[in-house]
Design a protein around this motif. Structure first.
Motif, mmCIF file in Angstrom:
data_model
loop_
_atom_site.group_PDB
_atom_site.id
_atom_site.type_symbol
_atom_site.label_atom_id
_atom_site.label_comp_id
_atom_site.label_asym_id
_atom_site.label_seq_id
_atom_site.Cartn_x
_atom_site.Cartn_y
_atom_site.Cartn_z
ATOM 1 N N LEU A 363 -4.735 9.817 4.186
ATOM 2 C CA LEU A 363 -3.664 8.881 3.851
ATOM 3 C C LEU A 363 -4.201 7.576 3.272
ATOM 4 N N ASP A 364 -5.302 7.661 2.539
ATOM 5 C CA ASP A 364 -5.921 6.438 2.031
ATOM 6 C C ASP A 364 -5.009 5.675 1.075
ATOM 7 N N ASP A 365 -4.081 6.371 0.375
ATOM 8 C CA ASP A 365 -3.175 5.637 -0.510
ATOM 9 C C ASP A 365 -1.945 5.107 0.223
ATOM 10 N N TRP A 366 -1.918 5.265 1.551
ATOM 11 C CA TRP A 366 -0.925 4.588 2.394
ATOM 12 C C TRP A 366 -1.599 3.524 3.267
ATOM 13 N N LEU A 367 -2.787 3.114 2.881
ATOM 14 C CA LEU A 367 -3.528 2.071 3.595
ATOM 15 C C LEU A 367 -3.818 0.928 2.625
ATOM 16 N N PHE A 368 -3.463 -0.304 3.031
ATOM 17 C CA PHE A 368 -3.628 -1.459 2.159
ATOM 18 C C PHE A 368 -4.345 -2.593 2.882
ATOM 19 N N ASP A 369 -5.327 -3.162 2.204
ATOM 20 C CA ASP A 369 -6.085 -4.304 2.718
ATOM 21 C C ASP A 369 -5.435 -5.580 2.194
ATOM 22 N N LEU A 370 -4.847 -6.362 3.090
ATOM 23 C CA LEU A 370 -4.142 -7.571 2.671
ATOM 24 C C LEU A 370 -5.083 -8.685 2.239
ATOM 25 N N ASP A 371 -6.387 -8.483 2.381
ATOM 26 C CA ASP A 371 -7.367 -9.441 1.868
ATOM 27 C C ASP A 371 -7.759 -9.124 0.424
ATOM 28 N N ASP A 372 -7.212 -8.067 -0.129
ATOM 29 C CA ASP A 372 -7.496 -7.652 -1.496
ATOM 30 C C ASP A 372 -6.187 -7.737 -2.290
ATOM 31 N N GLU A 373 -6.078 -8.727 -3.162
ATOM 32 C CA GLU A 373 -4.813 -8.970 -3.852
ATOM 33 C C GLU A 373 -4.394 -7.786 -4.724
ATOM 34 N N ALA A 374 -5.358 -7.037 -5.237
ATOM 35 C CA ALA A 374 -5.010 -5.857 -6.019
ATOM 36 C C ALA A 374 -4.284 -4.828 -5.156
ATOM 37 N N GLN A 375 -4.696 -4.709 -3.895
ATOM 38 C CA GLN A 375 -4.021 -3.787 -2.982
ATOM 39 C C GLN A 375 -2.693 -4.348 -2.510
ATOM 40 N N VAL A 376 -2.622 -5.655 -2.308
ATOM 41 C CA VAL A 376 -1.363 -6.281 -1.891
ATOM 42 C C VAL A 376 -0.263 -5.968 -2.906
ATOM 43 N N ALA A 377 -0.623 -5.987 -4.161
ATOM 44 C CA ALA A 377 0.363 -5.740 -5.217
ATOM 45 C C ALA A 377 0.941 -4.327 -5.171
ATOM 46 N N LYS A 378 0.268 -3.408 -4.495
ATOM 47 C CA LYS A 378 0.723 -2.020 -4.439
ATOM 48 C C LYS A 378 1.626 -1.733 -3.238
ATOM 49 N N VAL A 379 1.751 -2.686 -2.314
ATOM 50 C CA VAL A 379 2.514 -2.435 -1.089
ATOM 51 C C VAL A 379 3.977 -2.134 -1.406
ATOM 52 N N VAL A 380 4.625 -3.013 -2.156
ATOM 53 C CA VAL A 380 6.056 -2.843 -2.426
ATOM 54 C C VAL A 380 6.357 -1.548 -3.168
ATOM 55 N N PRO A 381 5.683 -1.248 -4.278
ATOM 56 C CA PRO A 381 5.994 0.024 -4.955
ATOM 57 C C PRO A 381 5.724 1.259 -4.101
ATOM 58 N N THR A 382 4.740 1.181 -3.205
ATOM 59 C CA THR A 382 4.438 2.341 -2.355
ATOM 60 C C THR A 382 5.528 2.536 -1.301
ATOM 61 N N VAL A 383 5.993 1.439 -0.706
ATOM 62 C CA VAL A 383 7.100 1.539 0.249
ATOM 63 C C VAL A 383 8.351 2.061 -0.455
ATOM 64 N N LEU A 384 8.603 1.565 -1.640
ATOM 65 C CA LEU A 384 9.787 1.987 -2.383
ATOM 66 C C LEU A 384 9.702 3.479 -2.737
ATOM 67 N N ASP A 385 8.519 3.931 -3.097
ATOM 68 C CA ASP A 385 8.335 5.351 -3.401
ATOM 69 C C ASP A 385 8.592 6.207 -2.168
ATOM 70 N N MET A 386 8.124 5.753 -1.008
ATOM 71 C CA MET A 386 8.378 6.485 0.235
ATOM 72 C C MET A 386 9.873 6.568 0.503
ATOM 73 N N ALA A 387 10.578 5.465 0.247
ATOM 74 C CA ALA A 387 12.015 5.425 0.499
ATOM 75 C C ALA A 387 12.793 6.311 -0.474
ATOM 76 N N LYS A 388 12.382 6.332 -1.745
ATOM 77 C CA LYS A 388 13.120 7.064 -2.764
ATOM 78 C C LYS A 388 12.779 8.554 -2.806
ATOM 79 N N ASN A 389 11.635 8.923 -2.249
ATOM 80 C CA ASN A 389 11.200 10.328 -2.299
ATOM 81 C C ASN A 389 10.874 10.836 -0.896
ATOM 82 N N PRO A 390 11.897 10.933 -0.054
ATOM 83 C CA PRO A 390 11.659 11.280 1.352
ATOM 84 C C PRO A 390 11.024 12.653 1.553
ATOM 85 N N LYS A 391 11.390 13.631 0.720
ATOM 86 C CA LYS A 391 10.829 14.982 0.877
ATOM 87 C C LYS A 391 9.321 14.959 0.641
ATOM 88 N N ALA A 392 8.889 14.304 -0.440
ATOM 89 C CA ALA A 392 7.464 14.224 -0.735
ATOM 90 C C ALA A 392 6.719 13.429 0.325
#
Length: 424
Positions: A363-392
């Motif tokens: 689950l490495d693409d569901w893990l985000f380091d908040l000390d890395d701004e590049a990873q911080v930027a991916k939090v919202v789209p990843t949560v939204l993807d989880m919400a919009k694609n529940p089966k996947a």
């Protein structure tokens, strides 16, 4: 006469040996050192998780729990689910457990939490022990570098004396090997809390109905500061820490802004609601201050804030009815994945390396380091993807769960074999 006496005695000896061989072996007796505190539902979850594994894979084993704390009704929850469990809460019961048990199993935790008690077990009994699902911290809270190194060496010595040591993330395993740890079995094994299946269905149902949270129609969100503000919780009775408080104040907006934005986007772009809930007793206030109160007006009506602490059973019963979870904590995500519920983890440098177990279970693409701004930027789209694609998202969580369960089977086999050897 002498020959007949000899033959008679030999016959009795052979008969006794045959009866002994035919008699079933005594059930193994395990002393589980666990239950570190009840301030955090994750610390509660360690114990029922390991107990469930023992019950599943070693059903004949007699288990005695040596707890630190099982107050707030946790003891009743454990006994309701594991009625054969013995709990050694006083010195007399612990002394009896030392005499009767064959093996000490140190349960999951942020470190070798009960190192002193493992040493006591070894000194008083000489019996074997093992360690199940811990982190080996690379930072030590001691007053000097020399003291830190000395403490680490002592820990490595204790780990080296174990029959096996299972680390809950591969980073701890690699660190132990780099320090020369020499336990004969050292492997990755997920935190015991993955197997926690405590339930409080009626409480969960009542809360969800009260707030119109329908199964599969809400996400859970958990806040967390860099350091747990234990000085704000009366039961902890800890002195105010100005350094840690300062760090919390410095980073609290940075660490919770992505969560707020994710909440807003989920509410605006899907039909899901959000439940802001705690993992420890300090987080209800944090969730209100840093998440709920700062949400846009159009978002707030579809967001529920839980104002009071809960126990692990009610939390699990809630999580399994959700569409997933995201936030800055670790053990609620662990309990979610243990039940096939999607879970996204945000971490930071002040935590131990426990978050990296997400990489170990795929689950490495569901893990985000908040000390890395590049990873911080991916939090919202990843949560939204989880919400919009529940089966996947569910399929992804199920694959991670399968990895966990495979390791659970393999590690319990190691324990079973060790117990067989220890009683020979």
């Amino acid at each position: 006469m002498q020959r007949r006496s000899f033959l008679h005695a030999a016959g009795l000896a052979l008969a006794g040996a045959s009866l002994q061989a035919a008699a079933p072996a005594r059930a193994p007796r395990i002393l589980l050192r666990s239950s570190w505190q009840t301030f955090n539902i994750g610390d509660i979850a360690h114990t029922p998780g390991v107990l469930r594994l023992l019950t599943t894979y070693l059903p004949d084993a007699e288990v005695t729990l040596w707890p630190s704390r099982i107050d707030q009704g946790v003891d009743k929850m454990l006994m309701a689910q594991f009625p054969k469990l013995k709990i050694a809460q006083d010195q007399a019961a612990r002394s009896q457990a030392f005499d009767e048990c064959d093996f000490l199993l140190h349960g999951s935790g942020p470190s070798l939490v009960a190192q002193r008690h493992v040493e006591e077990w070894t000194q008083k009994t000489g019996k074997p022990y093992g360690v199940y699902g811990i982190t080996l911290p690379q930072r030590r809270s001691t007053s000097s570098k020399d003291e830190s190194q000395d403490a680490l060496r002592k820990t490595v010595d204790v780990l080296s004396g174990a029959e096996f040591v299972f680390f809950r993330e591969s980073k701890s395993l690699a660190f132990a090997k780099s320090l020369g740890c020499k336990s004969p079995v050292m492997q990755f094994a997920p935190d015991g809390a993955f197997a926690c299946d405590l339930r409080q269905e009626e409480k969960a149902e009542a809360f969800l109905q009260q707030h119109d949270l329908q199964t599969g129609k809400f996400l859970c969100c958990i806040p967390r500061l860099r350091y747990t503000p234990t000085w704000t919780v009366p039961s902890k009775k800890r002195p105010f820490d100005p350094v840690r408080h300062g760090r919390n104040e410095e980073m609290k907006e940075h660490d919770h802004a992505p969560l707020r934005q994710a909440i807003a986007e989920v509410v605006r772009q899907t039909d899901l609601k959000i439940l802001i809930c705690p993992e420890d007793q300090s987080q209800m206030k944090i969730g209100k201050e840093l998440l709920l109160d700062k949400l846009p007006e159009d978002v707030r009506p579809r967001v529920v804030w839980r104002p009071n602490y809960w126990l692990t059973g009610e939390a699990v019963s809630t999580y399994v009815r959700s569409a997933g979870l995201f936030g800055n904590e670790m053990h609620s995500p662990i309990m979610c994945i243990g039940h096939g519920v999607p879970a996204i983890v945000c971490r930071f440098s002040e935590q131990t390396v426990k978050g990296f177990m997400w990489q170990d279970i795929g689950l490495d693409d569901w893990l985000f380091d908040l000390d890395d701004e590049a990873q911080v930027a991916k939090v919202v789209p990843t949560v939204l993807d989880m919400a919009k694609n529940p089966k996947a998202a569910r399929e992804k969580a199920a694959k991670a769960r399968a990895v966990v369960e495979q390791r659970q089977r393999e590690t319990m086999m190691v324990l079973s074999q060790t117990l067989g050897d220890s009683r020979e």
